[in-house]
Every structure is written in C-alpha cells, then in structure tokens.
Design an enzyme around this catalytic site. Structure first.
Site, short mmCIF file in Angstrom:
data_model
loop_
_atom_site.label_atom_id
_atom_site.label_comp_id
_atom_site.label_asym_id
_atom_site.label_seq_id
_atom_site.Cartn_x
_atom_site.Cartn_y
_atom_site.Cartn_z
N ASN A 12 -6.48 4.76 8.32
CA ASN A 12 -5.78 3.61 8.13
C ASN A 12 -6.38 2.45 7.15
OD1 ASN A 12 -4.32 0.98 9.09
ND2 ASN A 12 -6.08 0.43 10.29
N GLU A 46 -8.97 5.91 19.11
CA GLU A 46 -8.17 5.10 20.27
C GLU A 46 -8.53 3.89 20.27
OE1 GLU A 46 -11.64 7.08 21.62
OE2 GLU A 46 -9.81 7.99 20.73
N ILE A 104 0.16 -0.46 18.04
CA ILE A 104 -1.19 0.23 18.59
C ILE A 104 -0.74 1.76 19.09
CG2 ILE A 104 -3.04 0.69 20.16
CD1 ILE A 104 -3.04 -2.58 20.16
N LEU A 105 -0.81 2.83 18.49
CA LEU A 105 -0.58 4.34 19.01
C LEU A 105 -1.18 4.65 20.09
CD1 LEU A 105 -0.52 5.34 15.31
CD2 LEU A 105 1.39 5.23 16.51
N ASP A 141 -9.42 -0.35 14.68
CA ASP A 141 -10.18 -0.42 13.48
C ASP A 141 -11.59 -0.15 14.01
OD1 ASP A 141 -7.97 -1.82 12.40
OD2 ASP A 141 -8.64 -3.91 13.23
N HIS A 194 -7.93 -1.41 6.42
CA HIS A 194 -8.15 -2.46 6.76
C HIS A 194 -8.67 -3.61 5.98
CE1 HIS A 194 -8.59 -5.19 10.33
NE2 HIS A 194 -9.92 -5.36 9.87
N MET A 212 2.04 -2.45 12.60
CA MET A 212 1.43 -3.15 13.57
C MET A 212 1.88 -2.69 14.90
SD MET A 212 -0.11 -5.61 11.77
CE MET A 212 -0.11 -7.11 12.71
N ASN A 251 0.96 -1.16 0.08
CA ASN A 251 -0.01 -0.17 -0.04
C ASN A 251 0.97 1.21 0.16
OD1 ASN A 251 -2.98 -0.67 0.22
ND2 ASN A 251 -2.09 -2.05 1.80
C1 GRF Z 1 -3.09 -4.88 4.24
O1 GRF Z 1 -3.94 -5.97 3.87
C2 GRF Z 1 -3.72 -3.74 5.04
O2 GRF Z 1 -5.09 -3.61 4.99
C3 GRF Z 1 -3.44 -4.35 6.41
O3 GRF Z 1 -2.13 -4.89 6.48
C4 GRF Z 1 -1.77 -5.34 5.07
C5 GRF Z 1 -0.69 -4.35 4.82
O4 GRF Z 1 0.00 -4.89 3.44
N1 GRF Z 1 -3.72 -3.30 7.47
P1 GRF Z 1 1.17 -3.98 2.92
O5 GRF Z 1 2.15 -3.98 3.93
O6 GRF Z 1 0.60 -2.46 2.28
O7 GRF Z 1 1.43 -4.94 1.58
#
Ligand code: GRF
Length: 192
Positions: A107, A142, A92-93, A145, A109, A90, A15
């Site tokens: 974010n 906070e 949690i802020l 998701d 998801h 990965m 991404n």
């Molecule tokens: C994606 O599926 C995103 O939705 C999730 O973690 C994954 C990250 O993929 N939060 P990448 O690192 O962007 O390839």
C-alpha cells in the site's frame, strides 16, 4: 522477475495510472493484469491507460462482503495474480484475506509512517506543523497503515503549505516511489 499485478482503487487512480504506464513502457518487468474498484464511481476507471486491462467493479453499495471476497478471489486466481498494489483503496481488507496474501499486498500512504496513519494525513501533518513529510510504501498487515515499511520518500513542508499544496507535492513523490518499490521487489524476488 516481473509480477502479475492487480491494482485496487476507490478513487482518482493516479498511482494506478503511473504503475500501468511504467509496465507498459517496460520500466518495470511486471504487468498489470487486473484493476479492482470497490466503487463504480471511481474517476480512475475512466483513465485511458487502463482501457485494455480487465476491470472488476465490486461496488460497495451493491455487494455484500461474502460476494465481494468470492468474486475477488475468483478473479485473482483466474488472472494468476502475484502482487496486489493498493492505490487509494478505501476498504479495510479482512484478516483472512490479508493472511492468505501475506507479503503480497502493498500500500502507499501519504505520510512518513508511523506518523499520521489513517485518513487525511496531509491535513494532520499541517496541523502538527511538522517540517518534513512524505510518503511510504509498506506491506499490508491486519492493522491500518502498520505493516513493514519497504521504502519512503520525504519532502520539506514550507511555511505557506496547506493541505492541498502538501498533498500535491507528496503525490508527485508517491508516483515515483511506488514504481521504485515495485522494481525493488522485482529485483529481490527469489533472492531471499
Ligand atoms: C494517495 O495519496 C495514496 O497515498 C492514498 O490515497 C491517495 C490515492 O490517490 N492511499 P490516487 O487515487 O492514486 O490518485
């Protein structure tokens, strides 16, 4: 209006790559000014597209929380960051940080939130035998998701889909959705 963007990653970074490409190709008005990774082993750090972008590695195994936030805040300020895009980040802020950046952290998801929050949403979608899944871009608050949803895209789950095939299909949608949302934010900035 374009934003000075920081992208936070922990892993693959696909991404991130798409956002960087879209900025570079002027499909977005924004520019990616900083990449932050909380892992020095994130494969995303080796993506060629980011070679000219400043990278801040705050490795989770070598840094305490206090140093993490102090180095992070310093870099975000120095770069004049206006929007933070979490892309597979990965960690949690902490609340204080989220409060400071209210409505400026988004974010992505891989589920149709509020369904399947947390880890392995694609696996959970398969287990639940849902017929449709997809991806969501939301503001970060906070709770995990749970922030306000900005946009979503859907895909049909086929009978023979498994976690891997579903993840692949959703990821393709994620790449487009993230760009679409940033463009939408660029267009609406200052209008509300
Ligand atoms: C994606 O599926 C995103 O939705 C999730 O973690 C994954 C990250 O993929 N939060 P990448 O690192 O962007 O390839």
């Amino acid at each position: 209006m374009g934003f000075k963007i920081a992208i936070f990653i922990s892993g693959r970074g696909s991404n991130m790559r798409e956002i960087v490409r879209a900025c570079f190709k002027k499909k977005l008005k924004s520019s990616v000014e900083l990449i932050v990774s909380n892992s020095n082993e994130a494969p995303g750090l080796y993506i060629p597209e980011i070679k000219d972008i400043d990278t801040l590695i705050l490795d989770k195994n070598n840094i305490d929380d206090k140093s993490f936030y102090s180095l992070l805040n310093r870099s975000l300020k120095k770069k004049g960051i206006e929007l933070i895009c979490l892309a597979g980040f990965m960690k949690i802020l902490k609340k204080q940080f989220i409060k400071k950046w209210k409505n400026k952290i988004i974010n992505i998801h891989p589920s149709l939130l509020p369904a399947f929050k947390g880890l392995r949403p694609q696996h959970n979608a398969i287990q639940s035998k849902v017929k449709y899944s997809g991806c969501t871009v939301h503001y970060v608050n906070e709770k995990i998701d749970s922030g306000i949803i900005i946009d979503q895209d859907i895909i049909k789950v086929e009978d023979d889909d498994d976690e891997i095939s579903l993840s692949k299909k959703i990821l393709n949608k994620e790449h487009k959705l993230y760009i679409k949302v940033i463009r939408k934010l660029e267009d609406s900035y200052g209008k509300n």
